[in-house]
Design an enzyme around this catalytic site. Sequence first.
Site, PDB file in Angstrom:
ATOM      1  N   ASN A 136       0.866  -1.183   0.000  1.00 27.10           N
ATOM      2  CA  ASN A 136       0.000   0.000   0.000  1.00 27.10           C
ATOM      3  C   ASN A 136       0.903   1.233   0.000  1.00 27.10           C
ATOM      4  O   ASN A 136       1.462   1.596   1.025  1.00 27.10           O
ATOM      5  CB  ASN A 136      -0.891  -0.018   1.254  1.00 27.10           C
ATOM      6  CG  ASN A 136      -1.710   1.259   1.391  1.00 27.10           C
ATOM      7  OD1 ASN A 136      -1.823   2.039   0.451  1.00 27.10           O
ATOM      8  ND2 ASN A 136      -2.286   1.464   2.570  1.00 27.10           N
ATOM      9  N   LYS A 185       0.106   4.265  -0.347  1.00 30.82           N
ATOM     10  CA  LYS A 185      -0.570   5.478   0.159  1.00 30.82           C
ATOM     11  C   LYS A 185      -0.292   6.646  -0.795  1.00 30.82           C
ATOM     12  O   LYS A 185      -0.147   6.425  -1.997  1.00 30.82           O
ATOM     13  CB  LYS A 185      -0.115   5.778   1.590  1.00 30.82           C
ATOM     14  CG  LYS A 185      -0.162   4.543   2.483  1.00 30.82           C
ATOM     15  CD  LYS A 185      -0.036   4.871   3.929  1.00 30.82           C
ATOM     16  CE  LYS A 185       0.131   3.579   4.710  1.00 30.82           C
ATOM     17  NZ  LYS A 185      -0.030   3.765   6.136  1.00 30.82           N
ATOM     18  N   HIS A 194      -9.610   1.127   4.945  1.00 33.41           N
ATOM     19  CA  HIS A 194      -8.337   1.388   5.635  1.00 33.41           C
ATOM     20  C   HIS A 194      -8.576   2.388   6.768  1.00 33.41           C
ATOM     21  O   HIS A 194      -9.374   3.318   6.630  1.00 33.41           O
ATOM     22  CB  HIS A 194      -7.315   1.931   4.636  1.00 33.41           C
ATOM     23  CG  HIS A 194      -5.929   1.950   5.171  1.00 33.41           C
ATOM     24  ND1 HIS A 194      -5.490   2.917   6.050  1.00 33.41           N
ATOM     25  CD2 HIS A 194      -4.880   1.110   4.990  1.00 33.41           C
ATOM     26  CE1 HIS A 194      -4.226   2.661   6.369  1.00 33.41           C
ATOM     27  NE2 HIS A 194      -3.841   1.565   5.744  1.00 33.41           N
ATOM     28  N   GLU A 250      -6.947   4.833   7.775  1.00 34.23           N
ATOM     29  CA  GLU A 250      -6.719   6.250   7.433  1.00 34.23           C
ATOM     30  C   GLU A 250      -7.947   6.829   6.736  1.00 34.23           C
ATOM     31  O   GLU A 250      -8.293   7.992   6.948  1.00 34.23           O
ATOM     32  CB  GLU A 250      -5.463   6.376   6.553  1.00 34.23           C
ATOM     33  CG  GLU A 250      -4.206   6.162   7.376  1.00 34.23           C
ATOM     34  CD  GLU A 250      -3.017   5.623   6.589  1.00 34.23           C
ATOM     35  OE1 GLU A 250      -3.039   5.657   5.349  1.00 34.23           O
ATOM     36  OE2 GLU A 250      -2.067   5.150   7.241  1.00 34.23           O
ATOM     37  N   GLU A 270      -5.455  -5.010  10.480  1.00 35.97           N
ATOM     38  CA  GLU A 270      -4.478  -3.940  10.663  1.00 35.97           C
ATOM     39  C   GLU A 270      -4.773  -3.187  11.957  1.00 35.97           C
ATOM     40  O   GLU A 270      -5.572  -2.233  11.948  1.00 35.97           O
ATOM     41  CB  GLU A 270      -4.559  -2.957   9.491  1.00 35.97           C
ATOM     42  CG  GLU A 270      -4.222  -3.541   8.150  1.00 35.97           C
ATOM     43  CD  GLU A 270      -3.628  -2.498   7.213  1.00 35.97           C
ATOM     44  OE1 GLU A 270      -2.535  -2.745   6.701  1.00 35.97           O
ATOM     45  OE2 GLU A 270      -4.223  -1.429   7.050  1.00 35.97           O
ATOM     46  N   GLY A 272       2.159   2.405  10.711  1.00 34.59           N
ATOM     47  CA  GLY A 272       3.102   3.520  10.590  1.00 34.59           C
ATOM     48  C   GLY A 272       3.784   3.915  11.889  1.00 34.59           C
ATOM     49  O   GLY A 272       4.403   4.973  11.980  1.00 34.59           O
ATOM     50  N   SER A 325       3.307  -1.923  10.393  1.00 32.80           N
ATOM     51  CA  SER A 325       4.753  -1.922  10.666  1.00 32.80           C
ATOM     52  C   SER A 325       5.416  -3.260  10.363  1.00 32.80           C
ATOM     53  O   SER A 325       6.341  -3.682  11.067  1.00 32.80           O
ATOM     54  CB  SER A 325       5.020  -1.481  12.118  1.00 32.80           C
ATOM     55  OG  SER A 325       4.573  -0.152  12.298  1.00 32.80           O
TER      56      SER A 325
HETATM   57  C1  PEP Z   1      -0.931   0.257   5.988  1.00 31.73           C
HETATM   58  O1  PEP Z   1      -1.138   1.462   6.032  1.00 31.73           O
HETATM   59  O2  PEP Z   1      -1.709  -0.494   5.385  1.00 31.73           O
HETATM   60  C2  PEP Z   1       0.262  -0.240   6.677  1.00 31.73           C
HETATM   61  C3  PEP Z   1       0.295  -1.498   6.995  1.00 31.73           C
HETATM   62  O3  PEP Z   1       1.224   0.685   6.954  1.00 31.73           O
HETATM   63  P1  PEP Z   1       2.673   0.412   7.604  1.00 31.73           P
HETATM   64  O4  PEP Z   1       3.194  -0.883   7.042  1.00 31.73           O
HETATM   65  O5  PEP Z   1       3.508   1.586   7.174  1.00 31.73           O
HETATM   66  O6  PEP Z   1       2.481   0.327   9.070  1.00 31.73           O
END
Ligand code: PEP
Length: 254
Positions: free
Chosen positions: A9, A11, A98, A100, A170, A176, A216
């Site tokens: 992803n 983003k 998601h 976000e 998630e 993040g 992460s």
């Molecule tokens: C995401 O936003 O789907 C995600 C998993 O981000 P990150 O790996 O940067 O934590």
Amino acid sequence: MRKKIIAGNWKMNKTFQEAEELISDLLKHLEAHSLEDDKEILICPPSPYLELATDLAQGRKLKVGAQNVNANDFGAYTGEISAPMLKSMEVNYCIVGHSERRKYYHETDESVADKINALLKNEIIAVYCCGETLEERESNKQFDVVGKQIEKALSHLTSEQLKQIVIAYEPVWAIGTGKNASPEQAQEMHAYIRKQISGKFSKDAAEEMSILYGGSCNSKNAKSLFSNPDVDGGLIGGASLDADEFFKIVKSMD
Ligand code: PEP
């Protein structure tokens, strides 16, 4: 057949030129890598680069997904992109729900359910994201929260439609932050999700469902997360922005 999937992803990152370079570098890695039929590599770049991505990925071991979709097929929705548009660019997957988008664009499981319906109509696989906040985990509400999210967004589907869905667990506190869920926490939640799917749909549907972990995840922790029986790969944010790092994560599925 249950698939193992590594999905990137991106983003809102990368210029057009950087996107082209990243995809080309990743394809070079994938060229020399053997990929079994039950494994899939997916990138979800920003929507202006989707056609570039599907062009470059054509006939290669790479699938392309979008990061969002509007539930309507067309019309006066300035700035939006529809499922028929994604289909016309041969986009295979689309992330929905998601955290976000829930946080900044006020998406709910009800609006996400409409997006899933639009994707299903256009034969695009929805990557449905769910997960609890830190506060919810600290008050031990994570199973209740994730159970309700799944119920609201997916319970209207048939078992047949469910085959077109991938779930990404998630935890919001892991996205993040550099603080991933432990392999035990991931396995525990994924097993819970699979049980929910089994109870609401069928044992077969649950067995076929790919459940990805996101938050992460990187080349250092990927193997220990993916080696759990109910963790079928990962949704990777930050670590998908570098071809070498992302490919290392891909290899950790071997
Ligand atoms: C995401 O936003 O789907 C995600 C998993 O981000 P990150 O790996 O940067 O934590």
